[in-house]
Scaffold this motif. Structure first.
Motif, PDB file in Angstrom:
ATOM      1  N   SER A  89      76.395  21.850  36.886  1.00 45.07           N
ATOM      2  CA  SER A  89      76.232  21.275  35.544  1.00 45.07           C
ATOM      3  C   SER A  89      75.752  19.824  35.626  1.00 45.07           C
ATOM      4  O   SER A  89      74.992  19.369  34.769  1.00 45.07           O
ATOM      5  CB  SER A  89      77.523  21.369  34.739  1.00 45.07           C
ATOM      6  OG  SER A  89      78.500  20.497  35.248  1.00 45.07           O
ATOM      7  N   ALA A  92      72.109  20.029  36.082  1.00 46.60           N
ATOM      8  CA  ALA A  92      71.462  20.332  34.801  1.00 46.60           C
ATOM      9  C   ALA A  92      71.345  19.076  33.945  1.00 46.60           C
ATOM     10  O   ALA A  92      70.290  18.802  33.361  1.00 46.60           O
ATOM     11  CB  ALA A  92      72.247  21.411  34.061  1.00 46.60           C
ATOM     12  N   HIS A  96      67.845  17.329  32.658  1.00 45.32           N
ATOM     13  CA  HIS A  96      67.582  17.068  31.238  1.00 45.32           C
ATOM     14  C   HIS A  96      67.377  15.568  30.991  1.00 45.32           C
ATOM     15  O   HIS A  96      66.524  15.173  30.189  1.00 45.32           O
ATOM     16  CB  HIS A  96      68.709  17.606  30.364  1.00 45.32           C
ATOM     17  CG  HIS A  96      68.688  19.089  30.211  1.00 45.32           C
ATOM     18  ND1 HIS A  96      67.618  19.787  29.717  1.00 45.32           N
ATOM     19  CD2 HIS A  96      69.627  20.025  30.507  1.00 45.32           C
ATOM     20  CE1 HIS A  96      67.882  21.069  29.704  1.00 45.32           C
ATOM     21  NE2 HIS A  96      69.100  21.240  30.183  1.00 45.32           N
ATOM     22  N   LYS A 123      62.677  22.976  32.337  1.00 44.40           N
ATOM     23  CA  LYS A 123      62.933  24.329  32.845  1.00 44.40           C
ATOM     24  C   LYS A 123      64.026  24.321  33.913  1.00 44.40           C
ATOM     25  O   LYS A 123      64.892  25.197  33.939  1.00 44.40           O
ATOM     26  CB  LYS A 123      61.649  24.941  33.403  1.00 44.40           C
ATOM     27  CG  LYS A 123      60.678  25.363  32.329  1.00 44.40           C
ATOM     28  CD  LYS A 123      59.417  25.957  32.927  1.00 44.40           C
ATOM     29  CE  LYS A 123      58.433  26.299  31.835  1.00 44.40           C
ATOM     30  NZ  LYS A 123      57.172  26.845  32.367  1.00 44.40           N
ATOM     31  N   ALA A 126      67.363  23.832  32.187  1.00 38.50           N
ATOM     32  CA  ALA A 126      67.796  25.074  31.533  1.00 38.50           C
ATOM     33  C   ALA A 126      68.280  26.090  32.566  1.00 38.50           C
ATOM     34  O   ALA A 126      69.286  26.773  32.352  1.00 38.50           O
ATOM     35  CB  ALA A 126      66.651  25.652  30.702  1.00 38.50           C
ATOM     36  N   PHE A 127      67.581  26.181  33.692  1.00 39.68           N
ATOM     37  CA  PHE A 127      67.990  27.100  34.753  1.00 39.68           C
ATOM     38  C   PHE A 127      69.376  26.739  35.280  1.00 39.68           C
ATOM     39  O   PHE A 127      70.255  27.600  35.407  1.00 39.68           O
ATOM     40  CB  PHE A 127      66.973  27.089  35.895  1.00 39.68           C
ATOM     41  CG  PHE A 127      67.417  27.844  37.105  1.00 39.68           C
ATOM     42  CD1 PHE A 127      67.403  29.230  37.122  1.00 39.68           C
ATOM     43  CD2 PHE A 127      67.888  27.172  38.224  1.00 39.68           C
ATOM     44  CE1 PHE A 127      67.831  29.936  38.237  1.00 39.68           C
ATOM     45  CE2 PHE A 127      68.321  27.869  39.347  1.00 39.68           C
ATOM     46  CZ  PHE A 127      68.286  29.254  39.345  1.00 39.68           C
ATOM     47  N   GLN A 129      71.668  25.057  33.791  1.00 45.01           N
ATOM     48  CA  GLN A 129      72.651  25.319  32.742  1.00 45.01           C
ATOM     49  C   GLN A 129      73.063  26.784  32.749  1.00 45.01           C
ATOM     50  O   GLN A 129      74.253  27.099  32.659  1.00 45.01           O
ATOM     51  CB  GLN A 129      72.074  24.991  31.359  1.00 45.01           C
ATOM     52  CG  GLN A 129      72.280  23.584  30.920  1.00 45.01           C
ATOM     53  CD  GLN A 129      71.728  23.385  29.521  1.00 45.01           C
ATOM     54  OE1 GLN A 129      70.605  23.769  29.233  1.00 45.01           O
ATOM     55  NE2 GLN A 129      72.519  22.779  28.676  1.00 45.01           N
ATOM     56  N   LEU A 130      72.088  27.677  32.840  1.00 45.76           N
ATOM     57  CA  LEU A 130      72.390  29.104  32.855  1.00 45.76           C
ATOM     58  C   LEU A 130      73.226  29.484  34.070  1.00 45.76           C
ATOM     59  O   LEU A 130      74.162  30.295  33.965  1.00 45.76           O
ATOM     60  CB  LEU A 130      71.099  29.922  32.828  1.00 45.76           C
ATOM     61  CG  LEU A 130      70.346  29.915  31.503  1.00 45.76           C
ATOM     62  CD1 LEU A 130      69.015  30.651  31.638  1.00 45.76           C
ATOM     63  CD2 LEU A 130      71.185  30.530  30.398  1.00 45.76           C
ATOM     64  N   VAL A 131      72.913  28.899  35.212  1.00 46.28           N
ATOM     65  CA  VAL A 131      73.694  29.178  36.423  1.00 46.28           C
ATOM     66  C   VAL A 131      75.136  28.698  36.238  1.00 46.28           C
ATOM     67  O   VAL A 131      76.084  29.408  36.593  1.00 46.28           O
ATOM     68  CB  VAL A 131      73.040  28.530  37.667  1.00 46.28           C
ATOM     69  CG1 VAL A 131      73.955  28.623  38.877  1.00 46.28           C
ATOM     70  CG2 VAL A 131      71.697  29.184  37.970  1.00 46.28           C
ATOM     71  N   VAL A 133      76.800  28.293  33.421  1.00 47.31           N
ATOM     72  CA  VAL A 133      77.468  29.169  32.450  1.00 47.31           C
ATOM     73  C   VAL A 133      77.844  30.491  33.108  1.00 47.31           C
ATOM     74  O   VAL A 133      78.961  31.001  32.924  1.00 47.31           O
ATOM     75  CB  VAL A 133      76.570  29.395  31.214  1.00 47.31           C
ATOM     76  CG1 VAL A 133      77.087  30.529  30.345  1.00 47.31           C
ATOM     77  CG2 VAL A 133      76.455  28.115  30.403  1.00 47.31           C
ATOM     78  N   ALA A 134      76.933  31.046  33.904  1.00 48.23           N
ATOM     79  CA  ALA A 134      77.224  32.299  34.610  1.00 48.23           C
ATOM     80  C   ALA A 134      78.408  32.132  35.561  1.00 48.23           C
ATOM     81  O   ALA A 134      79.261  33.024  35.671  1.00 48.23           O
ATOM     82  CB  ALA A 134      75.988  32.778  35.368  1.00 48.23           C
TER      83      ALA A 134
END
Length: 163
Positions: A89, A92, A96, A123, A126-127, A129-131, A133-134
């Motif tokens: 995070s 990320a 950003h 990008k 965002a990648f 962030q998704l990792v 969250v997962a």
């Protein structure tokens, strides 16, 4: 004059300047709380299970204690996922932040458009962030599996402390 920023660019600048700090801070706070909760739940479960296993071993109830290491592995795995998610995070947030810095620099001089670097930073952010969250979701799933494993272990050996 083509080198003068248009009204649309000026509007974009002001919207960006007003929107970014408020939304960024709220997103960071929610993310930080989710990470803390995931780490606390998994870490607390692991600590409680170790204390419970110690109490069982001291009472010579090795049967139940022998079933619990799988649950402990699940809780520790959840804690590791939460810790890795914390590091991801921050990556990320860094991406950003770099995108914002690059975007501001791009909007200060012609041709007043986002560069390829801004798009790459966005990008990447965002990648990551998704990792993250997962990984937090994985933490919760693994912790639930750990709870189920404890329940199955207690049920399998017929351990009922209230009876």
């Amino acid at each position: 004059m083509p080198d003068e920023p248009s009204a649309e660019i000026s509007k974009l600048r002001s919207e960006l300047a007003a929107l970014v700090p408020a939304s960024h801070n709220s997103v960071v706070m929610f993310g930080a709380e989710a990470l803390k909760a995931a780490a606390l739940i998994s870490g607390g479960s692991a600590a409680a299970l170790m204390a419970f296993m110690g109490a069982l071993i001291s009472r010579d109830q090795y049967g139940l204690a022998s079933w619990l290491p799988w649950s402990l592995q699940m809780f520790v795995g959840g804690l590791v996922c939460a810790c890795v998610a914390t590091g991801i995070s921050y990556l990320a947030q860094f991406m950003h932040g770099r995108a914002l810095v690059e975007a501001k620099e791009n909007l200060e001089s012609p041709p007043f458009e986002y560069s390829a670097r801004v798009r790459i930073y966005r990008k990447a952010g965002a990648f990551f962030q998704l990792v993250a969250v997962a990984l937090v979701i994985t933490t919760y799933i693994v912790t639930i599996l750990g709870y189920l494993a404890v329940y199955r272990a207690i049920d399998a050996v017929g351990f009922h402390p209230l009876h």
